[in-house]
Write a protein that holds these residues in place. Sequence first.
Motif, mmCIF file in Angstrom:
data_model
loop_
_atom_site.group_PDB
_atom_site.id
_atom_site.type_symbol
_atom_site.label_atom_id
_atom_site.label_comp_id
_atom_site.label_asym_id
_atom_site.label_seq_id
_atom_site.Cartn_x
_atom_site.Cartn_y
_atom_site.Cartn_z
ATOM 1 N N TRP A 137 0.845 -1.184 0.000
ATOM 2 C CA TRP A 137 0.000 0.000 0.000
ATOM 3 C C TRP A 137 0.884 1.239 0.000
ATOM 4 O O TRP A 137 1.932 1.265 0.657
ATOM 5 C CB TRP A 137 -0.899 0.025 1.228
ATOM 6 C CG TRP A 137 -1.938 -1.046 1.226
ATOM 7 C CD1 TRP A 137 -1.813 -2.311 1.718
ATOM 8 C CD2 TRP A 137 -3.257 -0.948 0.673
ATOM 9 N NE1 TRP A 137 -2.985 -3.018 1.520
ATOM 10 C CE2 TRP A 137 -3.879 -2.207 0.880
ATOM 11 C CE3 TRP A 137 -3.962 0.070 0.035
ATOM 12 C CZ2 TRP A 137 -5.184 -2.462 0.469
ATOM 13 C CZ3 TRP A 137 -5.262 -0.182 -0.370
ATOM 14 C CH2 TRP A 137 -5.862 -1.429 -0.161
ATOM 15 N N SER A 138 0.468 2.248 -0.735
ATOM 16 C CA SER A 138 1.266 3.464 -0.765
ATOM 17 C C SER A 138 0.388 4.675 -1.050
ATOM 18 O O SER A 138 -0.685 4.563 -1.646
ATOM 19 C CB SER A 138 2.361 3.368 -1.834
ATOM 20 O OG SER A 138 3.269 4.440 -1.719
ATOM 21 N N GLY A 139 0.897 5.829 -0.607
ATOM 22 C CA GLY A 139 0.219 7.093 -0.855
ATOM 23 C C GLY A 139 1.235 8.213 -0.740
ATOM 24 O O GLY A 139 2.436 7.971 -0.559
ATOM 25 N N ASP A 205 5.799 9.494 -3.546
ATOM 26 C CA ASP A 205 5.203 8.231 -3.167
ATOM 27 C C ASP A 205 5.892 7.645 -1.947
ATOM 28 O O ASP A 205 7.125 7.680 -1.823
ATOM 29 C CB ASP A 205 5.306 7.256 -4.342
ATOM 30 C CG ASP A 205 4.810 5.880 -3.987
ATOM 31 O OD1 ASP A 205 3.591 5.704 -3.918
ATOM 32 O OD2 ASP A 205 5.651 4.989 -3.750
ATOM 33 N N GLN A 206 5.124 7.099 -1.030
ATOM 34 C CA GLN A 206 5.667 6.582 0.218
ATOM 35 C C GLN A 206 6.726 5.510 -0.007
ATOM 36 O O GLN A 206 7.774 5.494 0.655
ATOM 37 C CB GLN A 206 4.538 6.011 1.081
ATOM 38 C CG GLN A 206 4.996 5.518 2.441
ATOM 39 C CD GLN A 206 3.851 5.037 3.306
ATOM 40 O OE1 GLN A 206 2.737 4.860 2.835
ATOM 41 N NE2 GLN A 206 4.114 4.822 4.574
ATOM 42 N N VAL A 226 1.887 11.464 6.303
ATOM 43 C CA VAL A 226 1.543 10.315 5.474
ATOM 44 C C VAL A 226 0.067 10.414 5.100
ATOM 45 O O VAL A 226 -0.779 10.761 5.941
ATOM 46 C CB VAL A 226 1.799 8.994 6.226
ATOM 47 C CG1 VAL A 226 1.403 7.800 5.373
ATOM 48 C CG2 VAL A 226 3.262 8.896 6.646
ATOM 49 N N ALA A 227 -0.248 10.115 3.850
ATOM 50 C CA ALA A 227 -1.643 10.162 3.406
ATOM 51 C C ALA A 227 -2.494 9.218 4.243
ATOM 52 O O ALA A 227 -2.032 8.145 4.646
ATOM 53 C CB ALA A 227 -1.724 9.765 1.932
ATOM 54 N N ALA A 229 -5.288 6.373 5.281
ATOM 55 C CA ALA A 229 -5.461 5.040 4.704
ATOM 56 C C ALA A 229 -6.406 5.041 3.506
ATOM 57 O O ALA A 229 -6.162 4.342 2.516
ATOM 58 C CB ALA A 229 -5.973 4.078 5.777
ATOM 59 N N GLU A 231 -6.785 7.115 1.286
ATOM 60 C CA GLU A 231 -6.200 7.736 0.101
ATOM 61 C C GLU A 231 -5.027 6.933 -0.438
ATOM 62 O O GLU A 231 -4.373 7.342 -1.396
ATOM 63 C CB GLU A 231 -5.739 9.167 0.425
ATOM 64 C CG GLU A 231 -6.892 10.116 0.717
ATOM 65 C CD GLU A 231 -6.420 11.544 0.975
ATOM 66 O OE1 GLU A 231 -5.222 11.827 0.736
ATOM 67 O OE2 GLU A 231 -7.243 12.364 1.429
ATOM 68 N N LYS A 232 -4.768 5.785 0.159
ATOM 69 C CA LYS A 232 -3.675 4.947 -0.311
ATOM 70 C C LYS A 232 -4.167 4.004 -1.408
ATOM 71 O O LYS A 232 -5.349 3.667 -1.479
ATOM 72 C CB LYS A 232 -3.078 4.140 0.847
ATOM 73 C CG LYS A 232 -2.306 4.993 1.841
ATOM 74 C CD LYS A 232 -1.594 4.124 2.864
ATOM 75 C CE LYS A 232 -0.734 4.963 3.791
ATOM 76 N NZ LYS A 232 0.025 4.127 4.753
ATOM 77 N N THR A 233 -3.227 3.574 -2.239
ATOM 78 C CA THR A 233 -3.533 2.666 -3.341
ATOM 79 C C THR A 233 -2.813 1.344 -3.111
ATOM 80 O O THR A 233 -1.633 1.324 -2.772
ATOM 81 C CB THR A 233 -3.077 3.258 -4.681
ATOM 82 O OG1 THR A 233 -3.739 4.503 -4.892
ATOM 83 C CG2 THR A 233 -3.410 2.316 -5.828
ATOM 84 N N GLN A 278 -2.593 -1.520 5.029
ATOM 85 C CA GLN A 278 -3.144 -0.235 4.579
ATOM 86 C C GLN A 278 -3.110 0.781 5.700
ATOM 87 O O GLN A 278 -2.882 1.956 5.474
ATOM 88 C CB GLN A 278 -4.579 -0.421 4.076
ATOM 89 C CG GLN A 278 -5.178 0.823 3.453
ATOM 90 C CD GLN A 278 -6.567 0.575 2.881
ATOM 91 O OE1 GLN A 278 -7.143 -0.464 3.129
ATOM 92 N NE2 GLN A 278 -7.068 1.512 2.107
#
Length: 278
Positions: A137-139, A205-206, A226-227, A229, A231-233, A278
């Motif tokens: 998972w990343s944002g 990107d994280q 950090v964005a 949860a 808003e993470k992809t 996430q």
Amino acid sequence: MTRRTLSSLAAVASSAVLLVACNQSPTTDNAETGSSTETSSDLLTRINNGGTINVGTEGTYPPFTYHNEQGELTGYDVEVTRAVADKLGVSVDFKETQWDAMLAGLDSKRFDMVANQVSLTTPERKAKYDKADAYSWSGAVVLAPESDSRFNAWESLKGLKSAQSLSSNYGELAEKYQATVVPVEGMAQAIELVKQGRADFTLNDQLAVLDYLKKFPDSGLEIKLVAPADEKTGSGLVLRKGDDEVVAKLNTAMQELHDDGTLTRLSEEFFGEDISQQ
């Protein structure tokens, strides 16, 4: 599909996937996509019989998929896929290909699935492909000097200088929070400007930032924000639509890897922290 945020630090590349049939099954035309849909799944048969799955990946996109100093294919996505194959009791054959050819390779059945930080983010791709449960998972994150205490909320970015590529979605995000964008060509240059004090922070990107911090632990920079949860992809194994039983088996294997700590261990090995949650 999203991924490419590591491109400024290490050249980003590309990857694809496709099914190699052991026993060719009859097909029917799909009027909407122009592709073919199997009436019986050769992939499912191979998985049930302990056969081989063919997985497309780049091999040139560290730390996700790359060759180590010994020339061996490795990386987070690669090792997760191998762990999934172990859970399924099958062998895995990686097919290295360029990113731009990745989905075309999947469509033409050159391999069964793709392991290359793939997220399905458009309605068109969601209608055509399936994604197993995410293994990363990343944002967006804010990277700034460790000594800077101004970053207590996203709203605190207002009026600060952000080093960003003008064409990136992170530049747009900086403008959304009313930061002043300092134009750069990529992440590497953005980081240098922040270290030099010519910009207050950079957004990226994280996973790209975690990779940088793992490689340069004495950079004097840290993640400040950090964005959330939602808003993470999530990125996962992607395959052609229609193999629901295969997706279910992949999801079961992925859950087992969560439960037994394998995903956490691999995350920490390649990124220094758990990216599987996430």
